[in-house]
Motif scaffolding. Structure first.
Motif, short mmCIF file in Angstrom:
data_model
loop_
_atom_site.label_atom_id
_atom_site.label_comp_id
_atom_site.label_asym_id
_atom_site.label_seq_id
_atom_site.Cartn_x
_atom_site.Cartn_y
_atom_site.Cartn_z
N SER A 100 0.81 -1.22 0.00
CA SER A 100 0.00 0.00 0.00
C SER A 100 0.84 1.27 0.00
O SER A 100 1.97 1.29 0.48
CB SER A 100 -0.90 0.04 1.25
OG SER A 100 -1.79 -1.03 1.23
N THR A 102 -0.11 5.60 0.64
CA THR A 102 -1.13 6.57 1.00
C THR A 102 -1.32 7.60 -0.10
O THR A 102 -0.35 8.15 -0.62
CB THR A 102 -0.72 7.31 2.30
OG1 THR A 102 -0.41 6.35 3.29
CG2 THR A 102 -1.82 8.21 2.79
N ASN A 103 -2.57 7.85 -0.46
CA ASN A 103 -2.92 8.93 -1.38
C ASN A 103 -3.52 10.03 -0.51
O ASN A 103 -4.70 9.99 -0.17
CB ASN A 103 -3.92 8.44 -2.43
CG ASN A 103 -4.30 9.52 -3.41
OD1 ASN A 103 -4.30 10.71 -3.09
ND2 ASN A 103 -4.64 9.11 -4.61
N LEU A 104 -2.68 10.99 -0.11
CA LEU A 104 -3.12 12.02 0.83
C LEU A 104 -4.27 12.88 0.31
O LEU A 104 -5.24 13.11 1.04
CB LEU A 104 -1.94 12.89 1.25
CG LEU A 104 -0.93 12.21 2.17
CD1 LEU A 104 0.25 13.13 2.44
CD2 LEU A 104 -1.57 11.78 3.47
N PRO A 105 -4.22 13.37 -0.93
CA PRO A 105 -5.33 14.21 -1.40
C PRO A 105 -6.68 13.48 -1.37
O PRO A 105 -7.70 14.08 -1.04
CB PRO A 105 -4.94 14.57 -2.83
CG PRO A 105 -3.47 14.39 -2.90
CD PRO A 105 -3.15 13.30 -1.93
N GLN A 106 -6.68 12.19 -1.69
CA GLN A 106 -7.92 11.41 -1.70
C GLN A 106 -8.24 10.78 -0.35
O GLN A 106 -9.32 10.23 -0.16
CB GLN A 106 -7.83 10.31 -2.76
CG GLN A 106 -7.67 10.81 -4.17
CD GLN A 106 -8.91 11.52 -4.67
OE1 GLN A 106 -10.02 11.11 -4.39
NE2 GLN A 106 -8.71 12.62 -5.39
N GLN A 107 -7.26 10.81 0.56
CA GLN A 107 -7.37 10.15 1.87
C GLN A 107 -7.72 8.67 1.71
O GLN A 107 -8.64 8.16 2.36
CB GLN A 107 -8.38 10.88 2.76
CG GLN A 107 -7.95 12.29 3.09
CD GLN A 107 -8.90 12.98 4.04
OE1 GLN A 107 -10.08 12.68 4.11
NE2 GLN A 107 -8.36 13.93 4.80
N THR A 108 -6.96 8.01 0.84
CA THR A 108 -7.16 6.59 0.59
C THR A 108 -5.81 5.88 0.58
O THR A 108 -4.76 6.53 0.57
CB THR A 108 -7.85 6.36 -0.78
OG1 THR A 108 -7.01 6.91 -1.81
CG2 THR A 108 -9.22 7.00 -0.84
N MET A 109 -5.89 4.58 0.56
CA MET A 109 -4.71 3.75 0.36
C MET A 109 -4.83 3.13 -1.02
O MET A 109 -5.92 2.69 -1.41
CB MET A 109 -4.62 2.65 1.41
CG MET A 109 -4.55 3.14 2.84
SD MET A 109 -3.02 4.01 3.21
CE MET A 109 -1.90 2.66 3.38
N GLU A 110 -3.72 3.10 -1.76
CA GLU A 110 -3.72 2.51 -3.08
C GLU A 110 -2.69 1.39 -3.12
O GLU A 110 -1.72 1.41 -2.35
CB GLU A 110 -3.39 3.57 -4.14
CG GLU A 110 -4.45 4.66 -4.21
CD GLU A 110 -4.13 5.74 -5.24
OE1 GLU A 110 -3.00 5.77 -5.78
OE2 GLU A 110 -5.03 6.55 -5.50
N ASN A 123 6.77 7.46 4.81
CA ASN A 123 5.94 8.66 4.67
C ASN A 123 5.99 9.46 5.98
O ASN A 123 6.74 9.11 6.89
CB ASN A 123 4.51 8.29 4.26
CG ASN A 123 3.73 7.56 5.34
OD1 ASN A 123 4.09 7.53 6.52
ND2 ASN A 123 2.64 6.94 4.93
N TRP A 125 4.15 9.50 8.46
CA TRP A 125 3.76 8.71 9.63
C TRP A 125 4.76 7.57 9.87
O TRP A 125 4.49 6.67 10.64
CB TRP A 125 2.35 8.14 9.47
CG TRP A 125 1.31 9.21 9.36
CD1 TRP A 125 0.81 9.98 10.37
CD2 TRP A 125 0.67 9.63 8.17
NE1 TRP A 125 -0.11 10.86 9.88
CE2 TRP A 125 -0.23 10.67 8.52
CE3 TRP A 125 0.74 9.24 6.83
CZ2 TRP A 125 -1.03 11.32 7.60
CZ3 TRP A 125 -0.05 9.90 5.91
CH2 TRP A 125 -0.92 10.92 6.29
#
Length: 161
Positions: A100, A102-110, A123, A125
């Motif tokens: 995974s 993190t896609n911060l703008p979308q607040q999702t995991m890809e 990242n 975190w």
């Protein structure tokens, strides 16, 4: 080695389950984190290897073509999944490993393909993530390994969030 791991897991789970009726999930999470932080580096290594052995003894990977795996935050004493990752790269070339990001703008995991030449950075975190990786469609995943701090008698996961 496996007996020691099972004893540790059993002790953590019994502690969590014993308190389950009286504690919120947040408190269970704190207890699990505290127990895990008490592990020495040697114990973590032993348990990580034992979990890797149990994984390969328990699951047949011959027909698996994709597996999503988390990258461990070693400073948080997470199980070191690199033992599993390296063995899959060596012995199961038909498996596309995925992790995974993190896609911060979308607040999702890809999901992205994890290859031996993938660059990994932490990242903000301190979660290790792939940098130069190819996106992988989640609907094509066949197997997934998730981190957890504990679980209840019904198998419900207690994780970070």
């Amino acid at each position: 080695m496996q007996e020691g791991l099972l004893h540790f897991i059993s002790g953590v789970q019994e502690g969590l389950l014993h308190r389950c009726n009286f504690m919120l999930k947040t408190q269970l999470r704190q207890l699990g984190l505290a127990k895990r932080q008490q592990l020495t580096a040697d114990k973590l290594q032993i348990f990580s290897l034992a979990i890797s052995q149990i994984f390969f003894q328990t699951f047949s990977l011959e027909d698996v073509s994709s597996l999503h795996i988390y990258l461990p935050i070693l400073k948080h004493n997470e199980i070191n999944t690199w033992f599993i990752i390296r063995k899959i790269w060596q012995h199961y070339p038909q498996i596309t490993l995925v992790t995974s990001k993190t896609n911060l703008p979308q607040q999702t995991m890809e999901s992205y393909i994890l290859a031996a030449n993938t660059t990994i950075i932490e990242n903000r975190w301190h979660i290790p993530e792939p940098v130069n990786a190819t996106h992988f469609a989640e609907e094509n995943l066949e197997m997934m390994l998730l981190p957890l701090l504990g679980f209840d008698r019904e198998g419900h996961r207690v994780g970070y969030g």
